[in-house]
Scaffold this motif. Sequence first.
Motif, PDB file in Angstrom:
ATOM      1  N   GLN A 281       0.819  -1.207   0.000  1.00 35.78           N
ATOM      2  CA  GLN A 281       0.000   0.000   0.000  1.00 35.78           C
ATOM      3  C   GLN A 281       0.855   1.259   0.000  1.00 35.78           C
ATOM      4  O   GLN A 281       0.513   2.250  -0.645  1.00 35.78           O
ATOM      5  CB  GLN A 281      -0.933  -0.007   1.217  1.00 35.78           C
ATOM      6  CG  GLN A 281      -2.022  -1.064   1.164  1.00 35.78           C
ATOM      7  CD  GLN A 281      -3.026  -0.779   0.060  1.00 35.78           C
ATOM      8  OE1 GLN A 281      -3.703   0.238   0.076  1.00 35.78           O
ATOM      9  NE2 GLN A 281      -3.101  -1.676  -0.906  1.00 35.78           N
ATOM     10  N   LEU A 282       1.969   1.223   0.707  1.00 37.66           N
ATOM     11  CA  LEU A 282       2.877   2.368   0.694  1.00 37.66           C
ATOM     12  C   LEU A 282       3.456   2.590  -0.702  1.00 37.66           C
ATOM     13  O   LEU A 282       3.859   3.704  -1.042  1.00 37.66           O
ATOM     14  CB  LEU A 282       4.012   2.156   1.698  1.00 37.66           C
ATOM     15  CG  LEU A 282       3.624   2.240   3.179  1.00 37.66           C
ATOM     16  CD1 LEU A 282       4.799   1.824   4.056  1.00 37.66           C
ATOM     17  CD2 LEU A 282       3.161   3.649   3.540  1.00 37.66           C
ATOM     18  N   CYS A 283       3.482   1.536  -1.501  1.00 38.10           N
ATOM     19  CA  CYS A 283       3.980   1.640  -2.874  1.00 38.10           C
ATOM     20  C   CYS A 283       2.903   2.109  -3.848  1.00 38.10           C
ATOM     21  O   CYS A 283       3.180   2.897  -4.749  1.00 38.10           O
ATOM     22  CB  CYS A 283       4.508   0.288  -3.354  1.00 38.10           C
ATOM     23  SG  CYS A 283       5.931  -0.328  -2.465  1.00 38.10           S
ATOM     24  N   ARG A 284       1.664   1.640  -3.675  1.00 33.02           N
ATOM     25  CA  ARG A 284       0.667   1.808  -4.732  1.00 33.02           C
ATOM     26  C   ARG A 284      -0.554   2.634  -4.356  1.00 33.02           C
ATOM     27  O   ARG A 284      -1.258   3.145  -5.239  1.00 33.02           O
ATOM     28  CB  ARG A 284       0.202   0.428  -5.207  1.00 33.02           C
ATOM     29  CG  ARG A 284       1.318  -0.430  -5.778  1.00 33.02           C
ATOM     30  CD  ARG A 284       0.773  -1.597  -6.570  1.00 33.02           C
ATOM     31  NE  ARG A 284      -0.004  -2.518  -5.738  1.00 33.02           N
ATOM     32  CZ  ARG A 284      -0.817  -3.445  -6.232  1.00 33.02           C
ATOM     33  NH1 ARG A 284      -0.983  -3.541  -7.533  1.00 33.02           N
ATOM     34  NH2 ARG A 284      -1.460  -4.267  -5.420  1.00 33.02           N
ATOM     35  N   ALA A 285      -0.840   2.770  -3.078  1.00 30.53           N
ATOM     36  CA  ALA A 285      -2.062   3.480  -2.677  1.00 30.53           C
ATOM     37  C   ALA A 285      -1.905   4.992  -2.833  1.00 30.53           C
ATOM     38  O   ALA A 285      -0.793   5.516  -2.987  1.00 30.53           O
ATOM     39  CB  ALA A 285      -2.402   3.138  -1.226  1.00 30.53           C
ATOM     40  N   LYS A 286      -3.030   5.675  -2.760  1.00 27.47           N
ATOM     41  CA  LYS A 286      -3.007   7.130  -2.765  1.00 27.47           C
ATOM     42  C   LYS A 286      -2.754   7.623  -1.335  1.00 27.47           C
ATOM     43  O   LYS A 286      -3.118   6.945  -0.371  1.00 27.47           O
ATOM     44  CB  LYS A 286      -4.343   7.664  -3.283  1.00 27.47           C
ATOM     45  CG  LYS A 286      -4.637   7.287  -4.732  1.00 27.47           C
ATOM     46  CD  LYS A 286      -6.014   7.782  -5.150  1.00 27.47           C
ATOM     47  CE  LYS A 286      -6.326   7.380  -6.589  1.00 27.47           C
ATOM     48  NZ  LYS A 286      -7.681   7.825  -7.002  1.00 27.47           N
ATOM     49  N   PRO A 287      -2.166   8.804  -1.175  1.00 27.07           N
ATOM     50  CA  PRO A 287      -1.892   9.326   0.175  1.00 27.07           C
ATOM     51  C   PRO A 287      -3.124   9.350   1.073  1.00 27.07           C
ATOM     52  O   PRO A 287      -3.031   9.031   2.262  1.00 27.07           O
ATOM     53  CB  PRO A 287      -1.366  10.736  -0.098  1.00 27.07           C
ATOM     54  CG  PRO A 287      -0.749  10.642  -1.455  1.00 27.07           C
ATOM     55  CD  PRO A 287      -1.621   9.687  -2.226  1.00 27.07           C
ATOM     56  N   GLU A 288      -4.274   9.689   0.508  1.00 27.51           N
ATOM     57  CA  GLU A 288      -5.485   9.743   1.333  1.00 27.51           C
ATOM     58  C   GLU A 288      -5.894   8.357   1.820  1.00 27.51           C
ATOM     59  O   GLU A 288      -6.498   8.225   2.896  1.00 27.51           O
ATOM     60  CB  GLU A 288      -6.640  10.403   0.575  1.00 27.51           C
ATOM     61  CG  GLU A 288      -6.962   9.808  -0.772  1.00 27.51           C
ATOM     62  CD  GLU A 288      -6.254  10.504  -1.927  1.00 27.51           C
ATOM     63  OE1 GLU A 288      -6.822  10.513  -3.038  1.00 27.51           O
ATOM     64  OE2 GLU A 288      -5.142  11.038  -1.719  1.00 27.51           O
ATOM     65  N   GLU A 289      -5.560   7.326   1.057  1.00 25.59           N
ATOM     66  CA  GLU A 289      -5.840   5.959   1.492  1.00 25.59           C
ATOM     67  C   GLU A 289      -4.916   5.554   2.640  1.00 25.59           C
ATOM     68  O   GLU A 289      -5.330   4.874   3.585  1.00 25.59           O
ATOM     69  CB  GLU A 289      -5.682   4.992   0.321  1.00 25.59           C
ATOM     70  CG  GLU A 289      -6.718   5.187  -0.779  1.00 25.59           C
ATOM     71  CD  GLU A 289      -6.453   4.339  -2.000  1.00 25.59           C
ATOM     72  OE1 GLU A 289      -7.417   3.758  -2.541  1.00 25.59           O
ATOM     73  OE2 GLU A 289      -5.284   4.245  -2.434  1.00 25.59           O
ATOM     74  N   ILE A 290      -3.656   5.980   2.548  1.00 23.28           N
ATOM     75  CA  ILE A 290      -2.707   5.714   3.633  1.00 23.28           C
ATOM     76  C   ILE A 290      -3.157   6.429   4.903  1.00 23.28           C
ATOM     77  O   ILE A 290      -3.153   5.847   5.997  1.00 23.28           O
ATOM     78  CB  ILE A 290      -1.285   6.169   3.244  1.00 23.28           C
ATOM     79  CG1 ILE A 290      -0.760   5.382   2.045  1.00 23.28           C
ATOM     80  CG2 ILE A 290      -0.336   6.044   4.439  1.00 23.28           C
ATOM     81  CD1 ILE A 290      -0.601   3.904   2.268  1.00 23.28           C
TER      82      ILE A 290
END
Length: 342
Positions: A281-290
């Motif tokens: 997720q740190l590689c592919r997610a959007k910042p708001e998802e993190i």
Amino acid sequence: MRRPDFEQLRIALLNLGEPKYVPLAELGVDKKIKEAFLKKKIVSIKDEVEFWYQAGYDYINLAAKYDDSLLSGKRKISQTGRAWAEETAGVISSEEDFEKYPRQEIINSIDYSVFEEVQSVLPKGMKIIARAGDIFTYSWHLLGFENFCFFLVDNPELVEKVVNRVGEIIFGMLERECSFPNIGAVWYSDDIAYIQGLMISPADLRKYLFPWLRKIGELAKSKDIPFIYHSDGDLQQVIDELISLGVNALHPIEPKAMDIRKLKEKYKGKLCLIGNIEVDQLCRAKPEEIEQQVKQLLKYVAVGGGFCLGSSNSVPNYVKLENYITMINTVKKYGIYPIKID
């Protein structure tokens, strides 16, 4: 900017209640990420300390340097320079091979100078976490994983000799690291599980590896410092035993392997949980998802203490810097006790 206060991390690691804030914790952050975060090259221990300080950690994670190739056995190297272990046969397959194992050469290669150099640049409130690991991993590397598994049945005496020889080296290194000033905790890393479960039986772990974990637990207790243990995968078969061996905190609670909310419910007050933000997720997610993932962990896991937030393994060079920064900034913004997230 959050100033370091190792006492808050200690409170979390030892389950002494709620600290002032949820501490950040990582086993490692790639140099490329550190340099991108600082916007400059890291060329000295002072630069290393500056990263951990500026990012908001209460510690700097340090390990002695040594010739890793002497413990890693046969390795395959990809075109990108990444290495992985040879899984079939290792460099040791007989008593004769074991006798040739360069024990003293490895010990002589260990360099502890970083523990001396850091003392003069360590900021007020910050401590050192002494790191070492891989007694089990190096042992199967030296034998080759397939041969290691066969030898557990066909030649357990050789397995025991190899594990104990590696254990003597790694434990001796950790013991020496803990002799330096300003050591706040020990962090031992050694993968013993896959997502589906343990790599070898609990009985074999008890026979070969766990005596060394007990010694590390006793070392930490003698120094009055927390003992953090890292292993990927599903450890649920042996978590109770790890606690009995002196483990205070478990990292990284891989989301695909274990449910951190269930672990918190079961081990609240007994075991600090560290990590859980999926590296993928740190590689592919959007910042708001993190940000949303971090807030969910703060809301459902951080309450009551005994939690430090970080990645589900470490921070490699291929994660998005923006996502890493979002992760740590969200903790700093919302991870203040008492936790209040709608």
